[in-house]
Design a protein around this motif. Sequence first.
Motif, PDB file in Angstrom:
ATOM      1  N   THR A   1       0.846  -1.191   0.000  1.00 18.90           N
ATOM      2  CA  THR A   1       0.000   0.000   0.000  1.00 18.90           C
ATOM      3  C   THR A   1       0.883   1.242   0.000  1.00 18.90           C
ATOM      4  N   LYS A   2       0.310   2.336  -0.459  1.00 17.50           N
ATOM      5  CA  LYS A   2       1.005   3.627  -0.448  1.00 17.50           C
ATOM      6  C   LYS A   2       0.095   4.662   0.184  1.00 17.50           C
ATOM      7  N   ARG A   3       0.700   5.606   0.866  1.00 19.09           N
ATOM      8  CA  ARG A   3      -0.070   6.655   1.522  1.00 19.09           C
ATOM      9  C   ARG A   3       0.315   8.012   0.939  1.00 19.09           C
ATOM     10  N   ASN A   4      -0.694   8.814   0.635  1.00 19.93           N
ATOM     11  CA  ASN A   4      -0.464  10.188   0.176  1.00 19.93           C
ATOM     12  C   ASN A   4      -1.477  11.101   0.856  1.00 19.93           C
ATOM     13  N   GLN A   5      -1.608  12.317   0.320  1.00 16.22           N
ATOM     14  CA  GLN A   5      -2.511  13.279   0.948  1.00 16.22           C
ATOM     15  C   GLN A   5      -3.967  12.851   0.894  1.00 16.22           C
ATOM     16  N   HIS A   6      -4.266  11.892   0.052  1.00 19.73           N
ATOM     17  CA  HIS A   6      -5.650  11.414  -0.069  1.00 19.73           C
ATOM     18  C   HIS A   6      -5.931  10.182   0.796  1.00 19.73           C
ATOM     19  N   GLY A   7      -4.890   9.709   1.484  1.00 13.49           N
ATOM     20  CA  GLY A   7      -5.057   8.527   2.334  1.00 13.49           C
ATOM     21  C   GLY A   7      -4.245   7.348   1.837  1.00 13.49           C
ATOM     22  N   GLU A   8      -4.569   6.202   2.307  1.00 15.97           N
ATOM     23  CA  GLU A   8      -3.847   4.977   1.959  1.00 15.97           C
ATOM     24  C   GLU A   8      -4.538   4.272   0.800  1.00 15.97           C
ATOM     25  N   ARG A   9      -3.732   3.893  -0.179  1.00 11.15           N
ATOM     26  CA  ARG A   9      -4.278   3.210  -1.354  1.00 11.15           C
ATOM     27  C   ARG A   9      -3.469   1.956  -1.646  1.00 11.15           C
ATOM     28  N   SER A  10      -4.137   0.988  -2.206  1.00 10.30           N
ATOM     29  CA  SER A  10      -3.460  -0.239  -2.610  1.00 10.30           C
ATOM     30  C   SER A  10      -2.609   0.007  -3.848  1.00 10.30           C
TER      31      SER A  10
END
Length: 218
Positions: free
Chosen positions: A128-137
């Motif tokens: 998973t990766k996390r950015n300003q929009h939250g955590e995404r697969s």
Amino acid sequence: MTLQRPIRHSASSKRALGVQAILEWAFRVEKAQLELPVRRDVDGGGFGFGMEYVLIQRARLGCKVDGGQHKMGSYTHADAEVVAATLAGMPDRLGGKRMAIYVAEIARGGMTPDWLPGAVPRCVPVETKRNQHGERSTTIVVGVERVLHRGRWRSVEVLACPVTWRPHPEQIASARRGYEDWWQALDWVRDGLKAGGMLREVDVTGAMPKVRPWGVGL
């Protein structure tokens, strides 16, 4: 579990302990050391060294006051030495020296093997990766398709999310096989201590850890 040193009693008032408690007392409280002499060829059906090794250890310890063997300014109770000597005879069919060491270290830590209680495999993203929009697969490109969009053909990447099982079913199965192997080793030690009849101040009871604590009603 807090274990105290057994004190000298008459034969009729021996302290009754299950094999797990005896092992913890011997290795955790009495600081018994596991000596693993070179094994002679055995068929794996008896108690390791045919119990003669334990008898030799008992004879060597028999002249000590209060059943103690002096080690680095302290002593180890003679019954604890018998427990260690019995464990040292673990047959190869149950894991041999490696299992004996494992059982001793588990007892020394006052632990029970981790069989992953409550573990249920869950399908989760590999990454998973996390950015300003939250955590995404994290996704990967698995192909390219041509699609008609607003009258024009375009190439579109086909994305997929790699998944895995955590904990993996094999990880759970392996942990539980390890617990069962440990249980079998304890069962063998219990039978060996009973058959040897060399514990002076402790009676070995039939108490054992649960065979399969992950099973209903076991």
